[in-house]
Design a protein around this motif. Structure first.
Motif, PDB file in Angstrom:
ATOM      1  N   ASP A 154      37.644  32.232  51.693  1.00  0.00           N
ATOM      2  CA  ASP A 154      37.044  33.500  51.288  1.00  0.00           C
ATOM      3  C   ASP A 154      37.288  34.559  52.353  1.00  0.00           C
ATOM      4  O   ASP A 154      37.479  34.258  53.534  1.00  0.00           O
ATOM      5  CB  ASP A 154      35.544  33.304  51.063  1.00  0.00           C
ATOM      6  CG  ASP A 154      34.928  34.429  50.250  1.00  0.00           C
ATOM      7  OD1 ASP A 154      35.689  35.294  49.739  1.00  0.00           O
ATOM      8  OD2 ASP A 154      33.690  34.463  50.118  1.00  0.00           O
ATOM      9  N   VAL A 155      37.228  35.826  51.930  1.00  0.00           N
ATOM     10  CA  VAL A 155      37.509  36.941  52.838  1.00  0.00           C
ATOM     11  C   VAL A 155      36.940  38.214  52.218  1.00  0.00           C
ATOM     12  O   VAL A 155      36.541  38.217  51.044  1.00  0.00           O
ATOM     13  CB  VAL A 155      39.044  37.086  53.057  1.00  0.00           C
ATOM     14  CG1 VAL A 155      39.730  37.618  51.800  1.00  0.00           C
ATOM     15  CG2 VAL A 155      39.370  37.935  54.272  1.00  0.00           C
ATOM     16  N   CYS A 156      36.899  39.292  52.991  1.00  0.00           N
ATOM     17  CA  CYS A 156      36.487  40.591  52.441  1.00  0.00           C
ATOM     18  C   CYS A 156      37.417  40.967  51.294  1.00  0.00           C
ATOM     19  O   CYS A 156      38.628  40.758  51.357  1.00  0.00           O
ATOM     20  CB  CYS A 156      36.536  41.662  53.531  1.00  0.00           C
ATOM     21  SG  CYS A 156      36.279  43.346  52.919  1.00  0.00           S
ATOM     22  N   LYS A 157      36.858  41.544  50.241  1.00  0.00           N
ATOM     23  CA  LYS A 157      37.634  41.837  49.041  1.00  0.00           C
ATOM     24  C   LYS A 157      38.365  43.171  49.100  1.00  0.00           C
ATOM     25  O   LYS A 157      39.177  43.467  48.245  1.00  0.00           O
ATOM     26  CB  LYS A 157      36.719  41.808  47.806  1.00  0.00           C
ATOM     27  CG  LYS A 157      35.780  40.605  47.717  1.00  0.00           C
ATOM     28  CD  LYS A 157      36.480  39.288  47.828  1.00  0.00           C
ATOM     29  CE  LYS A 157      35.536  38.099  47.719  1.00  0.00           C
ATOM     30  NZ  LYS A 157      34.633  37.938  48.869  1.00  0.00           N
ATOM     31  N   HIS A 158      38.056  44.023  50.070  1.00  0.00           N
ATOM     32  CA  HIS A 158      38.697  45.345  50.185  1.00  0.00           C
ATOM     33  C   HIS A 158      38.686  46.044  48.818  1.00  0.00           C
ATOM     34  O   HIS A 158      39.741  46.383  48.256  1.00  0.00           O
ATOM     35  CB  HIS A 158      40.113  45.214  50.744  1.00  0.00           C
ATOM     36  CG  HIS A 158      40.130  44.732  52.166  1.00  0.00           C
ATOM     37  ND1 HIS A 158      40.017  45.586  53.248  1.00  0.00           N
ATOM     38  CD2 HIS A 158      40.192  43.481  52.694  1.00  0.00           C
ATOM     39  CE1 HIS A 158      40.040  44.886  54.369  1.00  0.00           C
ATOM     40  NE2 HIS A 158      40.129  43.607  54.063  1.00  0.00           N
ATOM     41  N   CYS A 159      37.478  46.228  48.312  1.00  0.00           N
ATOM     42  CA  CYS A 159      37.262  46.705  46.945  1.00  0.00           C
ATOM     43  C   CYS A 159      37.904  48.065  46.691  1.00  0.00           C
ATOM     44  O   CYS A 159      38.013  48.908  47.597  1.00  0.00           O
ATOM     45  CB  CYS A 159      35.766  46.806  46.652  1.00  0.00           C
ATOM     46  SG  CYS A 159      34.820  45.316  47.010  1.00  0.00           S
ATOM     47  N   THR A 160      38.288  48.284  45.447  1.00  0.00           N
ATOM     48  CA  THR A 160      38.752  49.607  45.041  1.00  0.00           C
ATOM     49  C   THR A 160      37.645  50.624  45.225  1.00  0.00           C
ATOM     50  O   THR A 160      37.875  51.738  45.711  1.00  0.00           O
ATOM     51  CB  THR A 160      39.213  49.574  43.581  1.00  0.00           C
ATOM     52  OG1 THR A 160      40.306  48.648  43.460  1.00  0.00           O
ATOM     53  CG2 THR A 160      39.649  50.951  43.116  1.00  0.00           C
TER      54      THR A 160
ATOM     55  N   ASP B 254      38.953  46.795  35.565  1.00  0.00           N
ATOM     56  CA  ASP B 254      37.821  47.322  34.799  1.00  0.00           C
ATOM     57  C   ASP B 254      36.507  46.648  35.149  1.00  0.00           C
ATOM     58  O   ASP B 254      35.502  46.866  34.467  1.00  0.00           O
ATOM     59  CB  ASP B 254      38.084  47.151  33.293  1.00  0.00           C
ATOM     60  CG  ASP B 254      39.248  48.005  32.814  1.00  0.00           C
ATOM     61  OD1 ASP B 254      39.310  49.180  33.206  1.00  0.00           O
ATOM     62  OD2 ASP B 254      40.103  47.491  32.065  1.00  0.00           O
ATOM     63  N   ASP B 255      36.500  45.821  36.212  1.00  0.00           N
ATOM     64  CA  ASP B 255      35.238  45.173  36.569  1.00  0.00           C
ATOM     65  C   ASP B 255      34.328  46.137  37.327  1.00  0.00           C
ATOM     66  O   ASP B 255      34.633  47.332  37.455  1.00  0.00           O
ATOM     67  CB  ASP B 255      35.492  43.893  37.372  1.00  0.00           C
ATOM     68  CG  ASP B 255      36.128  44.151  38.737  1.00  0.00           C
ATOM     69  OD1 ASP B 255      36.153  45.317  39.184  1.00  0.00           O
ATOM     70  OD2 ASP B 255      36.618  43.193  39.373  1.00  0.00           O
ATOM     71  N   GLY B 256      33.231  45.636  37.850  1.00  0.00           N
ATOM     72  CA  GLY B 256      32.216  46.501  38.444  1.00  0.00           C
ATOM     73  C   GLY B 256      32.589  47.149  39.755  1.00  0.00           C
ATOM     74  O   GLY B 256      31.866  48.032  40.245  1.00  0.00           O
ATOM     75  N   VAL B 257      33.715  46.732  40.362  1.00  0.00           N
ATOM     76  CA  VAL B 257      34.157  47.347  41.616  1.00  0.00           C
ATOM     77  C   VAL B 257      35.546  47.968  41.482  1.00  0.00           C
ATOM     78  O   VAL B 257      36.144  48.372  42.476  1.00  0.00           O
ATOM     79  CB  VAL B 257      34.160  46.319  42.776  1.00  0.00           C
ATOM     80  CG1 VAL B 257      32.755  45.836  43.059  1.00  0.00           C
ATOM     81  CG2 VAL B 257      35.086  45.149  42.473  1.00  0.00           C
ATOM     82  N   GLY B 258      36.066  48.037  40.254  1.00  0.00           N
ATOM     83  CA  GLY B 258      37.386  48.621  40.047  1.00  0.00           C
ATOM     84  C   GLY B 258      38.526  47.703  40.429  1.00  0.00           C
ATOM     85  O   GLY B 258      39.661  48.151  40.591  1.00  0.00           O
ATOM     86  N   GLY B 259      38.235  46.403  40.566  1.00  0.00           N
ATOM     87  CA  GLY B 259      39.242  45.455  41.006  1.00  0.00           C
ATOM     88  C   GLY B 259      39.245  45.329  42.520  1.00  0.00           C
ATOM     89  O   GLY B 259      38.853  46.255  43.241  1.00  0.00           O
ATOM     90  N   ASP B 260      39.688  44.170  43.000  1.00  0.00           N
ATOM     91  CA  ASP B 260      39.669  43.893  44.441  1.00  0.00           C
ATOM     92  C   ASP B 260      41.071  43.921  45.030  1.00  0.00           C
ATOM     93  O   ASP B 260      42.048  43.573  44.368  1.00  0.00           O
ATOM     94  CB  ASP B 260      39.055  42.515  44.714  1.00  0.00           C
ATOM     95  CG  ASP B 260      37.575  42.467  44.366  1.00  0.00           C
ATOM     96  OD1 ASP B 260      36.899  43.492  44.556  1.00  0.00           O
ATOM     97  OD2 ASP B 260      37.101  41.411  43.910  1.00  0.00           O
ATOM     98  N   GLY B 261      41.127  44.300  46.311  1.00  0.00           N
ATOM     99  CA  GLY B 261      42.379  44.217  47.040  1.00  0.00           C
ATOM    100  C   GLY B 261      42.671  42.807  47.503  1.00  0.00           C
ATOM    101  O   GLY B 261      43.802  42.487  47.881  1.00  0.00           O
TER     102      GLY B 261
END
Length: 363
Positions: free
Chosen positions: A174-180, A294-301
């Motif tokens: 696991d790691v930081c998702k760098h969210c959109t 389209d998910d709740g964070v706009g997709g993850d990096g």
């Protein structure tokens, strides 16, 4: 850069929804580098923790304990000695020992990239053995007895006899998702968190005041404040290495290519192909996590291929950026304020003089 009034009016996707180019939204020119990220394929993770070690060594991340007596923070529950992501754990290899009563666990398929222990069915194989995905023509490509790997001393704390339980190992880095749409960045009052030209999210240690607003703002529980220095810390996706044309240390150290680094659009295409491959091999429970814009964070990096539901891995099934509802909240607050103002004005507005007739005299 996004106009704040457009964001609060709902005509812009600055706070939620798909956002094709977060770096451009942050103010970088159109010729900035392409967005990069991680694709972690958990089906080939072997739990070696090379990524954890490489991350700590390159980024000089201190040990996970707070003093010498708590140096390694052994959980005493499994080989997972870090337990979770935190200010001093930027990469966390989770060891999920999925132990259930017999015939209730999902079949533990062997990754197609790894060889089976044997070339075919083994006479007298225990019924709890995991079977490899079906090969061409529906034949099994091999089997492996997972229970044979467990000690007989009951070190795993299981009271059910071996022939009455199913055991499956799941491992994931696991790691930081760098969210959109990164809630930590949106709620940082000092600007210590910023969006880089690569679309990643980084903390500037010299600007962070340790307020901790970012901690509850992360829907994944990634970022945290380190007690030793009072600052917030998390994965930077090795921002310094990216600037020199190098891949992050964790991806460089991964021996099975479970952690893949590259341009995000290429990683997404790779992940889609890998998912289709696993489904074709009969691993129907395989799914992508953090891939959907389209998910709740706009997709993850940084997104994942999982072999079970997100909750099994300790991941939220429906993460939502904490700023998503801000426009509606402020609009409702504004309407409430206007209503209270109108009521206050009406209560003090001078009414028409009342005329009374008493004894023929008007007042």
């Amino acid at each position: 850069m996004t106009n704040v009034f457009d964001a609060f009016s709902g005509t812009d996707d600055a706070l939620y929804g798909p956002l094709p180019d977060p770096a451009a939204d942050a103010g970088f020119a159109g010729d900035h580098p392409k967005r990069v990220g991680f694709f972690t394929d958990t089906s080939v993770c072997i739990g070696c923790k090379a990524c954890e070690v490489a991350c700590k060594e390159w980024n000089l991340v201190p040990n996970d304990g707070t003093d010498a007596s708590d140096l390694y923070r052994l959980t005493g529950m499994s080989y997972d000695n870090t337990g979770d992501l935190g200010a001093s754990t930027w990469r966390h290899v989770a060891f999920i020992e999925d132990v259930r009563p017999h015939n209730t666990a999902t079949t533990g398929h062997l990754p197609s990239a790894l060889p089976a222990v044997s070339g075919g069915p083994v006479p007298g194989l225990p019924r709890d053995a995991a079977t490899a995905p079906p090969g061409p023509g529906g034949s099994s490509s091999g089997t492996i007895d997972l229970l044979a790997l467990l000690p007989d001393s009951g070190a795993h704390g299981q009271q059910t006899p071996d022939d009455e339980r199913d055991v499956r190992w799941l491992m994931s880095s696991d790691v930081c998702k760098h969210c959109t749409h990164a809630g930590c960045l949106d709620n940082c009052p000092t600007g210590a968190l910023f969006r880089t030209e690569f679309g990643t999210v980084v903390v500037q240690d010299d600007i962070c005041n340790g307020c901790g607003y970012c901690v509850p703002s992360c829907p994944y529980g990634v970022i945290d404040v380190r007690e030793s220095d009072g600052g917030a810390h998390k994965c930077t996706l090795c921002y310094d290495r990216l600037g020199s044309g190098l891949e992050p240390a964790c991806a460089k150290a991964c021996p099975t290519n479970s952690i893949q680094f590259g341009d995000l659009d290429e990683l997404q295409a790779t992940a889609d192909a890998r998912l289709a491959e696993l489904h074709g091999l009969g691993v129907e429970e395989a799914q992508l996590y953090g891939r959907n814009p389209d998910d709740g964070v706009g997709g993850d990096g940084a997104f994942f291929l999982l072999l079970d539901e997100p909750e099994v891995y300790g991941l939220p099934p429906d993460p939502i950026v904490t700023t998503r509802d801000l426009p509606e909240m402020w609009r409702n607050a504004a309407l409430t304020a206007v209503g209270l103002g109108v009521a206050a004005v009406a209560s003090f507005w001078p009414g028409r003089a009342k005329r009374r007739v008493r004894g023929g005299t008007r007042r």
